[in-house]
Each structure stands twice: as C-alpha cells, then as structure tokens.
Design an enzyme around this catalytic site. Structure first.
Site, PDB file in Angstrom:
ATOM      1  N   ASP A  26      60.028  53.847  68.352  1.00  0.00           N
ATOM      2  CA  ASP A  26      59.588  55.223  68.076  1.00  0.00           C
ATOM      3  C   ASP A  26      58.061  55.308  68.061  1.00  0.00           C
ATOM      4  O   ASP A  26      57.378  54.316  67.825  1.00  0.00           O
ATOM      5  CB  ASP A  26      60.167  55.661  66.718  1.00  0.00           C
ATOM      6  CG  ASP A  26      60.171  57.179  66.571  1.00  0.00           C
ATOM      7  OD1 ASP A  26      59.924  57.891  67.559  1.00  0.00           O
ATOM      8  OD2 ASP A  26      60.431  57.640  65.441  1.00  0.00           O
ATOM      9  N   ASN A  74      68.304  63.160  71.887  1.00  0.00           N
ATOM     10  CA  ASN A  74      67.121  63.358  72.739  1.00  0.00           C
ATOM     11  C   ASN A  74      67.398  64.303  73.920  1.00  0.00           C
ATOM     12  O   ASN A  74      66.456  64.844  74.512  1.00  0.00           O
ATOM     13  CB  ASN A  74      66.585  62.013  73.254  1.00  0.00           C
ATOM     14  CG  ASN A  74      65.919  61.159  72.197  1.00  0.00           C
ATOM     15  OD1 ASN A  74      65.906  59.929  72.283  1.00  0.00           O
ATOM     16  ND2 ASN A  74      65.334  61.785  71.178  1.00  0.00           N
TER      17      ASN A  74
HETATM   18  C1  IPE Z   1      64.997  57.808  67.808  1.00  0.00           C
HETATM   19  O1  IPE Z   1      63.735  58.395  67.871  1.00  0.00           O
HETATM   20  C2  IPE Z   1      65.543  57.631  69.193  1.00  0.00           C
HETATM   21  C3  IPE Z   1      64.843  56.672  70.030  1.00  0.00           C
HETATM   22  C4  IPE Z   1      63.849  55.888  69.658  1.00  0.00           C
HETATM   23  C5  IPE Z   1      65.333  56.573  71.374  1.00  0.00           C
HETATM   24  P1  IPE Z   1      63.545  59.959  67.700  1.00  0.00           P
HETATM   25  O2  IPE Z   1      62.087  60.226  67.775  1.00  0.00           O
HETATM   26  O3  IPE Z   1      64.395  60.686  68.671  1.00  0.00           O
HETATM   27  O4  IPE Z   1      64.142  60.209  66.243  1.00  0.00           O
HETATM   28  P2  IPE Z   1      63.850  61.296  65.154  1.00  0.00           P
HETATM   29  O5  IPE Z   1      63.975  62.630  65.842  1.00  0.00           O
HETATM   30  O6  IPE Z   1      62.456  61.073  64.652  1.00  0.00           O
HETATM   31  O7  IPE Z   1      64.877  61.062  64.111  1.00  0.00           O
HETATM   32  C1  IPE Z   2      60.188  57.289  71.169  1.00  0.00           C
HETATM   33  O1  IPE Z   2      58.993  57.994  71.111  1.00  0.00           O
HETATM   34  C2  IPE Z   2      60.829  57.363  72.540  1.00  0.00           C
HETATM   35  C3  IPE Z   2      61.966  58.288  72.618  1.00  0.00           C
HETATM   36  C4  IPE Z   2      62.575  58.833  71.613  1.00  0.00           C
HETATM   37  C5  IPE Z   2      62.487  58.560  73.952  1.00  0.00           C
HETATM   38  P1  IPE Z   2      58.947  59.532  70.742  1.00  0.00           P
HETATM   39  O2  IPE Z   2      58.961  60.327  72.009  1.00  0.00           O
HETATM   40  O3  IPE Z   2      60.028  59.885  69.777  1.00  0.00           O
HETATM   41  O4  IPE Z   2      57.529  59.629  70.054  1.00  0.00           O
HETATM   42  P2  IPE Z   2      57.137  60.461  68.770  1.00  0.00           P
HETATM   43  O5  IPE Z   2      58.137  60.156  67.698  1.00  0.00           O
HETATM   44  O6  IPE Z   2      57.173  61.909  69.187  1.00  0.00           O
HETATM   45  O7  IPE Z   2      55.765  59.991  68.424  1.00  0.00           O
HETATM   46 MG    MG Z   3      60.142  59.935  67.733  1.00  0.00          MG
END
Ligand code: IPE
Ligand code: IPE
Ligand code: MG
Length: 251
Positions: A26, A74
C-alpha cells in the site's frame, strides 16, 4: 544490474525466517503525491520493489511470497485509474517475465481472475505457464482478490460437492474448507506486512491470516526494499507465537 543491497547484507543468526510472507503493498499513490508525481509513477516505482523483495526472499530463505496487487474493492476506483492499473499490470507481466525466469521465480495468481481484461489475463496465463517449473520463491499475486469472495467461492464449491453426493456435511472440516480455497496448495502466511501505516486487512486472506504475525511499517510500498524486509523479520523474530497454547515454561 547489480542487485542493490544496501546496509543489511548479512542475516543475523537470531533471525527467524518465515516460510510464507504476505504483503499488502500500500501507499503507491501517497509516495507519488509526496513527490508531486502522478499516481501512475507510484505504481511503476512499486513494481521495482516487487523485484527487490522477491530476490530478498530468495536470499533470506523465504519460500512463499504473496502480494496483494489489486483488490475486489479496487474495481470501485475511478475508471481512469483502473484502466491505468490494468495497463501497468500487463506491462509488468510482460517486462518482468525474463527477470522471473532469471530469478527462478514461480508465479501464481489468486482472485477472481476471470474479471481481468483479456489482454491482462493472456499475459498472466503466459507468465504462470512459463515459470511453472521454477523452484526458488513461489510468488502469488492476489488480483481482483477479496477474502470474503474467496470464502464464498469455497462455500459454493463445497455446496456443489455435497449436492452431487460427493461429500457429506460431517466431512466439512477446517482442512477440507482450506482445500477449497484459492490457496489450497500453499501454506498459510506466517507473517503479514502492510506498508504505508494503515492498520487494517482490507479484505486480504481473511481465512489464511488467522494466526499470522502482523507487522505494519510506515514506509510506502515503493520505498519498501531489502532493509525494510529484514527489519520486519527482526520484529517477527521477537514475537512469541503461542497459537493459543501456554508456553512450557509458564505451565
Ligand atoms: C489494499 O489497499 C489493496 C491492495 C494493496 C491491492 P487499498 O489502498 O485498496 O486499501 P484501503 O482502501 O486503504 O483499505
Ligand atoms: C497500493 O497503492 C496499490 C493498489 C491498491 C493498487 P494505493 O494506490 O492504494 O496508494 P495510496 O494508498 O492511495 O497511497
Ligand atoms: Mg491504498
């Protein structure tokens, strides 16, 4: 390119090495935002962390690495971001295949893979097939993955077996249930790492993480490299895994 190990080049004798590490990757978006870059740049930088971490796992003796790359939830991101992520995933699979072959990595994927666009699915199937005989780290990508969806899919497949008379309800045990999950052929994770400081599971491996140790790091995924993995293992090594029992010395 020479693998850029920085400081922690040796493994301390006291380090306990888990068999299976799962990571919620994340913070790609925040990493990019902090640098005034578009979110896509964060996801691209995150791909470099994947290679370094898989190679670190091999060096450290970790056999299974499971990476949360795209969750069921997502799909609810803006269409532009989903399209960009699917494009990057396709490129990642195409570009990284030679490296996976060079590193002897076996690729697998879990999730509702039929929801992925056909162009991504084709690259994924190709990379899984080409790496299937590799024997170093087994790297499982969780794609279009949700823990609740996985449990529902397992319940459906068990119900079908019962309906067909292949299974009776008293044969449904923890082990039987596990054998209907996407992860039936890999052990449960010993250690879950989440980057970027969030303290939640976000629907990841809900069944399999029952007894995993959890380490949260404030680093965003693109800056999570070998040293950060070793730091997480050091934390893991200090944990006392009791599995609900009483330690002999306290009994
Ligand atoms: C969790 O991250 C999913 C992945 C890393 C693929 P998110 O960014 O989607 O999760 P939330 O929304 O902060 O819970
Ligand atoms: C994790 O990074 C990757 C995916 C969930 C695909 P994020 O896209 O969630 O990055 P933040 O949480 O917005 O920083
Ligand atoms: Mg995230």
């Amino acid at each position: 390119m020479k693998f850029p190990f920085k400081k922690k080049t040796t493994t301390p004798d006291t380090l306990k090495v888990p068999e299976h590490v799962a990571i919620i990757m994340d913070g790609n978006g925040r990493w990019a935002k902090n640098r005034g870059l578009p979110r896509a740049a964060g996801h691209r930088a995150g791909a470099d962390s994947v290679r370094e971490i898989v190679r670190s796992c091999d060096k450290l003796g970790i056999k299974y690495l499971t990476l949360y790359a795209f969750s069921s939830e997502n799909w609810n991101r803006p269409e532009k971001e989903v399209t960009m992520l699917m494009g990057l995933l396709e490129k990642f699979l195409k570009d990284k295949l030679p490296e996976m072959l060079e590193d002897n990595v076996r690729l697998r994927a879990i999730g509702r893979l039929d929801m992925l666009p056909a162009h991504v699915r084709a690259e994924l199937d190709n990379a899984i097939e080409k790496t299937s005989k590799n024997t170093a780290v087994t790297m499982t990508l969780a794609l279009s993955y949700g823990g609740r969806e996985e449990i529902v899919d397992a319940a459906k497949s068990i119900a079908e077996a019962v309906n067909k008379g292949e299974l009776s309800t008293d044969q449904i045990t923890n082990d039987l249930f596990s054998s209907h999950l996407y992860t039936s052929d890999i052990p449960d994770p010993d250690l879950l790492i989440r980057t970027s400081g969030e303290v939640r599971l976000s629907n990841f491996l809900l069944w399999q993480l029952s007894y995993a140790e959890i380490v949260i790091t404030s680093k965003n995924w693109p800056e999570f490299r070998h040293d950060e993995l070793v730091t997480a293992l050091e934390e893991y090594s200090r944990r006392d895994r009791r599995f609900g029992k009483v330690k002999p010395c306290n009994a």
